[in-house]
Design a protein around this motif. Structure first.
Motif, mmCIF file in Angstrom:
data_model
loop_
_atom_site.group_PDB
_atom_site.id
_atom_site.type_symbol
_atom_site.label_atom_id
_atom_site.label_comp_id
_atom_site.label_asym_id
_atom_site.label_seq_id
_atom_site.Cartn_x
_atom_site.Cartn_y
_atom_site.Cartn_z
ATOM 1 N N THR A 539 4.964 66.289 80.970
ATOM 2 C CA THR A 539 4.760 67.579 81.641
ATOM 3 C C THR A 539 4.034 67.279 82.945
ATOM 4 N N SER A 540 4.685 67.575 84.062
ATOM 5 C CA SER A 540 4.058 67.250 85.348
ATOM 6 C C SER A 540 3.660 68.528 86.084
ATOM 7 N N GLN A 541 2.415 68.537 86.512
ATOM 8 C CA GLN A 541 1.880 69.715 87.207
ATOM 9 C C GLN A 541 2.422 69.811 88.625
ATOM 10 N N VAL A 542 2.643 71.042 89.067
ATOM 11 C CA VAL A 542 3.056 71.281 90.451
ATOM 12 C C VAL A 542 1.987 72.081 91.198
ATOM 13 N N ARG A 543 0.847 72.309 90.532
ATOM 14 C CA ARG A 543 -0.241 73.053 91.164
ATOM 15 C C ARG A 543 -1.561 72.436 90.730
ATOM 16 N N GLY A 553 -10.225 79.160 80.989
ATOM 17 C CA GLY A 553 -8.989 78.896 80.245
ATOM 18 C C GLY A 553 -7.807 78.748 81.186
ATOM 19 N N VAL A 554 -7.073 77.641 81.042
ATOM 20 C CA VAL A 554 -5.941 77.364 81.932
ATOM 21 C C VAL A 554 -4.837 78.395 81.707
ATOM 22 N N THR A 555 -4.336 78.948 82.792
ATOM 23 C CA THR A 555 -3.291 79.968 82.722
ATOM 24 C C THR A 555 -2.027 79.387 82.112
ATOM 25 N N SER A 556 -1.450 80.112 81.158
ATOM 26 C CA SER A 556 -0.218 79.665 80.515
ATOM 27 C C SER A 556 0.929 79.656 81.516
ATOM 28 N N ASN A 557 1.862 78.701 81.317
ATOM 29 C CA ASN A 557 3.049 78.635 82.177
ATOM 30 C C ASN A 557 3.826 79.945 82.152
ATOM 31 N N ASP A 558 3.845 80.588 80.988
ATOM 32 C CA ASP A 558 4.605 81.839 80.859
ATOM 33 C C ASP A 558 4.035 82.948 81.732
ATOM 34 N N ARG A 564 5.763 78.023 90.087
ATOM 35 C CA ARG A 564 4.444 77.407 89.947
ATOM 36 C C ARG A 564 4.232 76.820 88.550
ATOM 37 N N ARG A 565 5.245 76.915 87.730
ATOM 38 C CA ARG A 565 5.158 76.346 86.388
ATOM 39 C C ARG A 565 5.359 74.835 86.429
ATOM 40 N N ASP A 566 4.884 74.162 85.385
ATOM 41 C CA ASP A 566 5.021 72.706 85.298
ATOM 42 C C ASP A 566 6.482 72.310 85.104
ATOM 43 N N HIS A 567 6.804 71.077 85.525
ATOM 44 C CA HIS A 567 8.111 70.501 85.215
ATOM 45 C C HIS A 567 8.072 69.949 83.790
ATOM 46 N N GLY A 590 10.015 74.105 83.930
ATOM 47 C CA GLY A 590 10.397 74.504 82.576
ATOM 48 C C GLY A 590 9.221 74.705 81.651
ATOM 49 N N GLY A 591 8.030 74.192 82.040
ATOM 50 C CA GLY A 591 6.868 74.318 81.169
ATOM 51 C C GLY A 591 6.583 72.998 80.485
ATOM 52 N N GLY A 592 6.559 72.990 79.165
ATOM 53 C CA GLY A 592 6.220 71.785 78.411
ATOM 54 C C GLY A 592 7.425 70.936 78.089
#
Length: 649
Positions: A539-543, A553-558, A564-567, A590-592
């Motif tokens: 899972t690679s972060q883009v932000r 608490g880290v904001t959920s990808n959803d 801005r969601r993770d790859h 795509g998220g996780g």
């Protein structure tokens, strides 16, 4: 001195012989002249009558038949179809405006198309034919032919045009052709190509993909024809023709049925997948989604259709498999592990404690699991994808040795496949940062690289190569072209200079990822005997995640905007104990990796291993109902469409 009667008689005999020879020669010449005059005035009367009317002979090039493209099983991917068109030669037409006006009364030509034709005629040499209209119906083509006497300089012709029967499935691989442009000839890849066939108006050349990269193999050699044109510019007859040579036929390593499955399985996600044969390095499938219909470009894509492709944020025109460069995330952890094992800074049994973060000066480098994983060995760290473990061993081994291992495994290099804009990726070094960022390398940069973040970038193709090399211990290179004109292209793969035991340790960790009790991709395991999957999620972060966000608490990808969601990434090979196929999947935003990319990769791998739809008992029992529904709903091509392909020599 007086001549004797005997001398006089001898001289008379000489004179009579000479007269006879001279008379015979004159008679023969007269006969030859008479025969030639008869030939010219009787036998060739029609030809010289036409020449007397100021006819002349023109020589025109015949476009060669473009080579065909097949998949590994002989299914045709790119072929030629008849194209009815009308061309005009300026010097034969006389008043171009008047002739075009007459032609427009026969076939409807839009005003913008007329302007294009006029501009093309002005730009070209007067003797070069310019295509006025193509892809005509037979009825329109016939009507032009019937009215040819009233259309000086206008000729109806039958040519060839490209067609792609598998359309979207191979758009990014095969690519498409289009008319030669001024850019192609002046600045593009044809700028040093002096082949006269490129001057034929609307001659089609490769624009992207294999069509462009293998243009010289596929194009062939032009032929010529000599035609007779009268004073009104009308073609009277063809005097002779010399056929050119057809282009080479190219066979690819791709399996059409598997390619179709991958393309359909990715759907409308912004995603990509690569499947490699672990024995030969053959690319069995290489798909980028969403895709597009390449036939639109051959026929002349409309402005609305082209705008829709350009404005789509999922970038359908981009071949993400080789043009996309992504932070590899945790899929890079195998590289770091092998670098550390080879350098001797860790061993298989050493455990490292993860408390949820690693401190470096005033900064904390966090693990994805907030509370940490406790003590883990290498296999457990891979199984649960512990970040702290890899921060620690990355710091020990250093970026130079990590990068050296990455390149040994196929990352950070441009693989020689005939596709457009293949990226090199990035495996950074200290020198690279000084040269490109004008800054010194920091330990924090090494920690980020240890989990596949920071400056590290890789394409899906490179990740598939990396996985196949880890699986086999061989320096496999990707092969996309199987043969040219039935002559196979062979490439050898040497043994990797990596300790086999170290490779086995990493493979054990990859097995645990999908089969272990705490495996990050356990839900995507394969339960069929002899088909076990070994893989690694990523899972690679883009932000950037701020300290304040971590505190609350880290904001959920959803809950984030799509871009801005993770790859989501996943790499794998199977079967675990006798590798046959390797695969990489990247789903942009795509998220996780475990939730999104791994299930797609598992389905693709089973499709490749079974050569078609796998049995339901290959999946965990709790998932079979869902899998059955998915298999029934996927809009795959009719299998019979793959059975008619025949490779033509």
């Amino acid at each position: 001195m007086r001549r004797t009667p005997k001398d006089t008689e001898a001289g008379a005999r000489k004179v009579s012989r000479r007269g006879f020879v001279l008379g015979g020669a004159m008679a023969a010449f007269a006969a030859l002249l008479t025969a030639r005059m008869r030939y010219m005035q009787v036998d060739q009367a029609d030809q010289f009558r036409l020449l007397a009317d100021e006819n002349r002979i023109n020589i025109r090039l015949i476009a060669p038949s473009r080579g065909l493209i097949y998949d590994r099983n002989g299914v045709i991917l790119a072929e030629n179809e008849q194209n009815y068109r009308v061309v005009m030669v300026k010097e034969d037409a006389g008043d171009v405006e008047e002739v075009l006006g007459r032609l427009q009364r026969i076939i409807k030509l839009p005003e913008e198309e007329l302007e294009r034709v006029k501009n093309e005629i002005d730009r070209r040499s007067p003797f070069v034919p310019v295509t006025v209209a193509d892809r005509l119906s037979w009825e329109a083509f016939s009507e032009v032919a019937v009215n040819a006497p009233a259309l000086p300089g206008v000729s109806p012709e039958v040519g060839q045009s490209r067609i792609y029967p598998m359309d979207r499935d191979f758009a990014h691989i095969v690519g498409y052709v289009g008319p030669v442009s001024d850019y192609d000839l002046t600045e593009g890849y044809l700028s040093e190509d002096e082949d006269p066939v490129l001057q034929i108006p609307k001659f089609q050349v490769g624009k992207t993909g294999v069509e462009a990269r293998m243009e010289h193999d596929l194009r062939g050699q032009a032929g010529t024809r000599r035609i007779e044109v009268n004073a009104q510019g009308r073609v009277m007859r063809e005097l002779d023709r010399v056929e050119g040579g057809a282009g080479d036929n190219v066979q690819m390593t791709i399996d059409s049925a598997l390619q179709n499955y991958i393309q359909v399985r990715l759907g409308e996600e912004s995603a990509s997948a690569v499947v490699m044969d672990c024995g030969s390095g053959d690319i069995l499938g290489i798909a980028s989604a969403p895709s597009f219909d390449p036939n639109l470009f051959v026929r002349g894509i409309s402005v609305p259709d082209y705008r829709a492709l350009l404005e789509n944020d999922h970038r359908p025109l981009s071949n993400k498999t080789v043009q996309g460069a992504y932070p590899p995330g945790s899929t890079f952890k195998m590289v770091v592990a092998l670098a550390a094992l080879e350098d001797g800074v860790i061993d298989r049994e050493e455990s490292i404690f993860c408390g949820g973060y690693k401190e470096l000066g005033q900064r904390r480098f966090h693990c994805w699991r907030r509370g940490g994983h406790g003590r883990l060995s290498l296999s457990g760290a891979l199984e649960q994808s512990c970040d702290v473990y890899f921060y620690e061993i990355a710091e020990r081994v250093g970026i130079e040795k990590i990068t050296a291992m990455a390149r040994r495994l196929g990352l950070g290099q441009r693989h020689d496949v005939p596709l457009s804009a293949v990226v090199e990726g990035l495996t950074p070094t200290k020198a690279w940062k000084r040269e490109n960022r004008d800054a010194d390398w920091l330990i924090g940069d090494t920690l980020n690289a240890g989990i596949g973040q920071g400056f590290v970038l890789a394409s899906p193709l490179q990740l598939a190569v990396m996985t196949s090399r880890i699986a086999t211990g061989r320096a496999l290179t990707p092969r996309l072209i199987k043969s040219i004109n039935a002559e196979e292209i062979v490439q050898e793969a040497g043994v990797l200079d990596i300790d086999p035991d170290h490779l086995n340790y990493v493979r054990e960790g990859m097995w645990a990822v999908t089969n272990g009790r705490h495996g990050s991709a356990r839900s995507s395991r394969v339960v069929a005997d002899g088909m076990e999957l070994a893989g690694k999620t990523g899972t690679s972060q883009v932000r950037n995640i701020t300290a304040a966000e971590r505190a609350r608490g880290v904001t959920s990808n959803d809950d984030l905007p799509w871009n801005r969601r993770d790859h989501a990434l996943f790499v794998c090979y199977a079967p675990y104990d006798r590798p046959q196929v390797a695969c990489s999947v990247v789903v942009e935003h795509g998220g996780g990796g475990s939730a999104v990319a791994a299930p797609i990769a598992r389905d693709i791998m089973l499709q490749a291993l079974y050569g078609g739809t796998p049995p339901l008992d290959a999946y965990p029992s709790s998932q079979r109902g869902t899998i059955r529904t998915r298999q029934q709903e996927l809009p795959l091509r009719d299998p019979s469409s793959y059975s008619g392909g025949k490779i033509r020599a």
